[in-house]
Write a protein that holds these residues in place. Structure first.
Motif, mmCIF file in Angstrom:
data_model
loop_
_atom_site.group_PDB
_atom_site.id
_atom_site.type_symbol
_atom_site.label_atom_id
_atom_site.label_comp_id
_atom_site.label_asym_id
_atom_site.label_seq_id
_atom_site.Cartn_x
_atom_site.Cartn_y
_atom_site.Cartn_z
ATOM 1 N N GLU A 16 0.822 -1.212 0.000
ATOM 2 C CA GLU A 16 0.000 0.000 0.000
ATOM 3 C C GLU A 16 0.859 1.266 0.000
ATOM 4 O O GLU A 16 0.537 2.237 -0.678
ATOM 5 N N ARG A 17 1.912 1.253 0.732
ATOM 6 C CA ARG A 17 2.790 2.431 0.794
ATOM 7 C C ARG A 17 3.326 2.790 -0.599
ATOM 8 O O ARG A 17 3.395 3.958 -0.973
ATOM 9 N N VAL A 20 0.527 4.318 -2.760
ATOM 10 C CA VAL A 20 0.316 5.722 -2.417
ATOM 11 C C VAL A 20 1.383 6.588 -3.087
ATOM 12 O O VAL A 20 1.077 7.623 -3.688
ATOM 13 N N GLN A 24 0.690 9.475 -5.939
ATOM 14 C CA GLN A 24 1.133 10.857 -5.743
ATOM 15 C C GLN A 24 2.050 11.303 -6.875
ATOM 16 O O GLN A 24 1.945 12.438 -7.360
ATOM 17 N N ALA A 47 -6.269 8.573 -7.548
ATOM 18 C CA ALA A 47 -5.718 9.005 -6.260
ATOM 19 C C ALA A 47 -6.800 9.015 -5.186
ATOM 20 O O ALA A 47 -6.548 8.623 -4.036
ATOM 21 N N PHE A 51 -6.550 6.886 -1.667
ATOM 22 C CA PHE A 51 -6.598 7.502 -0.337
ATOM 23 C C PHE A 51 -7.886 7.206 0.423
ATOM 24 O O PHE A 51 -7.981 7.510 1.615
ATOM 25 N N SER A 52 -8.864 6.614 -0.221
ATOM 26 C CA SER A 52 -10.152 6.379 0.418
ATOM 27 C C SER A 52 -10.033 5.568 1.708
ATOM 28 O O SER A 52 -10.694 5.867 2.694
ATOM 29 N N ARG A 54 -7.208 5.049 3.698
ATOM 30 C CA ARG A 54 -6.321 5.586 4.731
ATOM 31 C C ARG A 54 -6.640 7.023 5.133
ATOM 32 O O ARG A 54 -6.336 7.430 6.240
ATOM 33 N N ASP A 55 -7.235 7.777 4.240
ATOM 34 C CA ASP A 55 -7.506 9.190 4.511
ATOM 35 C C ASP A 55 -8.751 9.630 3.731
ATOM 36 O O ASP A 55 -8.642 10.301 2.703
ATOM 37 N N ARG A 58 -9.075 13.310 2.590
ATOM 38 C CA ARG A 58 -8.246 13.662 1.433
ATOM 39 C C ARG A 58 -8.853 13.073 0.161
ATOM 40 O O ARG A 58 -8.862 13.722 -0.890
ATOM 41 N N ALA A 59 -9.357 11.849 0.266
ATOM 42 C CA ALA A 59 -9.991 11.216 -0.892
ATOM 43 C C ALA A 59 -11.160 12.063 -1.379
ATOM 44 O O ALA A 59 -11.317 12.275 -2.588
#
Length: 170
Positions: A16-17, A20, A24, A47, A51-52, A54-55, A58-59
């Motif tokens: 996942e990292r 991301v 980006q 994007a 991000f949905s 984890r954040d 932001r998503a």
């Protein structure tokens, strides 16, 4: 480089990292070289999906921007608007805003159906069922959404498969 970056975001087995980071990078690249383009639209949606989980906040911001860019690039009635709304409904549900997810879900089913988006319809009904289970547990509407989610998931993806998991914490 953009097609390779976007393609890599969807690679199976990618940590996942790394996904991301790739999303980006793709977004920075397209914003620099092709702002307000079809590629920019696609990258913002991608994007937003990344991000949905984890954040979700932001998503949602990325998906709001995607709606604007995609409307400019493709028109406000393009199927992408319904697909963006589906991604927004997922992010809303993940952020604990189940009522907002239901409101978005209610408006896009006919558009997805008209375009033969069977897997997305399965996801739509799953999101709606999960949201209604939180906001109206045991209601007739929640039960109907759960039934539709199971039926569409089985039809579009095969028996026993779940179309989407946008529940908070999932």
């Amino acid at each position: 480089d953009w097609p390779e970056l976007i393609g890599a975001v969807f690679s199976r087995g990618m940590p996942e990292r790394r996904i991301v980071t790739l999303a980006q990078e793709a977004l920075r690249l397209v914003e620099r070289l092709a702002p307000a383009s079809a590629q920019h639209c696609h990258t913002l949606v991608t994007a937003g999906r990344v991000f949905s989980r984890r954040d979700p906040a932001r998503a949602l911001a990325l998906l709001d921007r995607a709606g604007e860019v995609c409307a400019a690039a493709h028109g406000g009635s393009d199927i992408r608007q319904a697909r963006i709304a589906l991604e927004r409904a997922c992010a809303l549900l993940r952020s604990g805003r189940a009522g907002g997810a239901v409101a978005l879900a209610d408006g896009i089913g006919p558009v997805l159906a008209a375009h033969g988006q069977d897997e997305r319809l399965a996801a739509l009904y799953t999101i709606k069922a999960d949201a209604l289970a939180l906001t109206q547990p045991g209601s007739a509407e929640a039960e109907e959404a759960a039934r539709l989610a199971l039926e569409w998931s089985a039809y579009a993806m095969g028996p026993g498969r779940r179309a989407a998991d946008c529940r908070p914490g999932a």
